[in-house]
Motif scaffolding. Structure first.
Motif, short mmCIF file in Angstrom:
data_model
loop_
_atom_site.label_atom_id
_atom_site.label_comp_id
_atom_site.label_asym_id
_atom_site.label_seq_id
_atom_site.Cartn_x
_atom_site.Cartn_y
_atom_site.Cartn_z
N GLY A 108 4.77 -8.43 2.37
CA GLY A 108 3.72 -8.86 1.45
C GLY A 108 4.10 -10.10 0.67
O GLY A 108 3.28 -11.00 0.46
N TYR A 137 4.01 -13.01 3.06
CA TYR A 137 2.61 -13.31 3.37
C TYR A 137 1.96 -14.07 2.22
O TYR A 137 1.29 -15.07 2.44
CB TYR A 137 1.85 -12.02 3.66
CG TYR A 137 0.37 -12.24 3.80
CD1 TYR A 137 -0.15 -12.84 4.94
CD2 TYR A 137 -0.51 -11.86 2.80
CE1 TYR A 137 -1.51 -13.05 5.07
CE2 TYR A 137 -1.86 -12.08 2.92
CZ TYR A 137 -2.35 -12.67 4.05
OH TYR A 137 -3.70 -12.89 4.18
N SER A 138 2.17 -13.60 1.00
CA SER A 138 1.55 -14.28 -0.15
C SER A 138 2.11 -15.68 -0.33
O SER A 138 1.39 -16.58 -0.78
CB SER A 138 1.72 -13.45 -1.42
OG SER A 138 3.07 -13.36 -1.79
N CYS A 147 -0.44 -9.37 -4.85
CA CYS A 147 0.45 -8.47 -4.10
C CYS A 147 1.26 -7.61 -5.05
O CYS A 147 1.44 -6.40 -4.81
CB CYS A 147 1.39 -9.29 -3.23
SG CYS A 147 0.75 -9.65 -1.60
N TYR A 167 1.13 -3.55 -4.99
CA TYR A 167 2.32 -2.73 -4.73
C TYR A 167 2.65 -1.84 -5.93
O TYR A 167 3.13 -0.72 -5.75
CB TYR A 167 3.51 -3.60 -4.35
CG TYR A 167 3.34 -4.21 -2.98
CD1 TYR A 167 2.85 -3.47 -1.92
CD2 TYR A 167 3.66 -5.53 -2.75
CE1 TYR A 167 2.68 -4.02 -0.67
CE2 TYR A 167 3.50 -6.10 -1.50
CZ TYR A 167 3.01 -5.34 -0.47
OH TYR A 167 2.84 -5.89 0.76
#
Length: 135
Positions: free
Chosen positions: A49, A52-53, A8, A12
């Protein structure tokens, strides 16, 4: 075996670099608009993100992927519920296709294959004390 947080972070960073390259093509914005855009990016994209990770470390990849696929269905639903946007017929068809694909994938590839291959005799044996049916 990659680390989800590192992936991630790399994604990003690359997005930020590409955004910086095309920045001069954007129309002129006021400082408050820049703060709004930056806040949107930080809150919804970066924090989403990161969470989520962190979350996929506690589940398998298949389940994490299904959760991500639900975004396609849930985004228009939230827009309808929160902002009273209308949902087009194509959006409904798309949502049904995604949900159908998720259900089909669960049924066919997540351990339920044997359920569809059983015949009536196997089900009767299990019902009357025969061998145990494994799903």
């Amino acid at each position: 075996d990659g680390d989800a947080f590192t992936s991630c972070l790399i994604a990003y960073t690359l997005s930020f670099i590409i955004g910086a390259i095309v920045l001069h093509y954007l129309p002129a914005m006021s400082p408050i608009e820049w703060v709004s855009v930056a806040s949107y990016g930080l809150i919804t994209l970066a924090l989403g993100g990161i969470f989520y990770s962190m979350g996929i470390q506690f589940t398998d990849a298949f389940t994490a992927n299904l959760i991500c696929m639900l975004e396609i269905f849930l985004a228009p639903l939230w827009a309808f519920l929160l902002f009273h946007e209308t949902i087009s017929g194509l959006s409904l068809i798309g949502a049904l296709i995604v949900i159908g694909g998720i259900v089909l994938n669960l049924l066919l590839f997540n351990g339920y294959r044997d359920f569809f291959s059983l015949n009536k005799r196997d089900l009767l044996k299990n019902k009357h004390g025969g061998h145990k049916m494994e799903v």
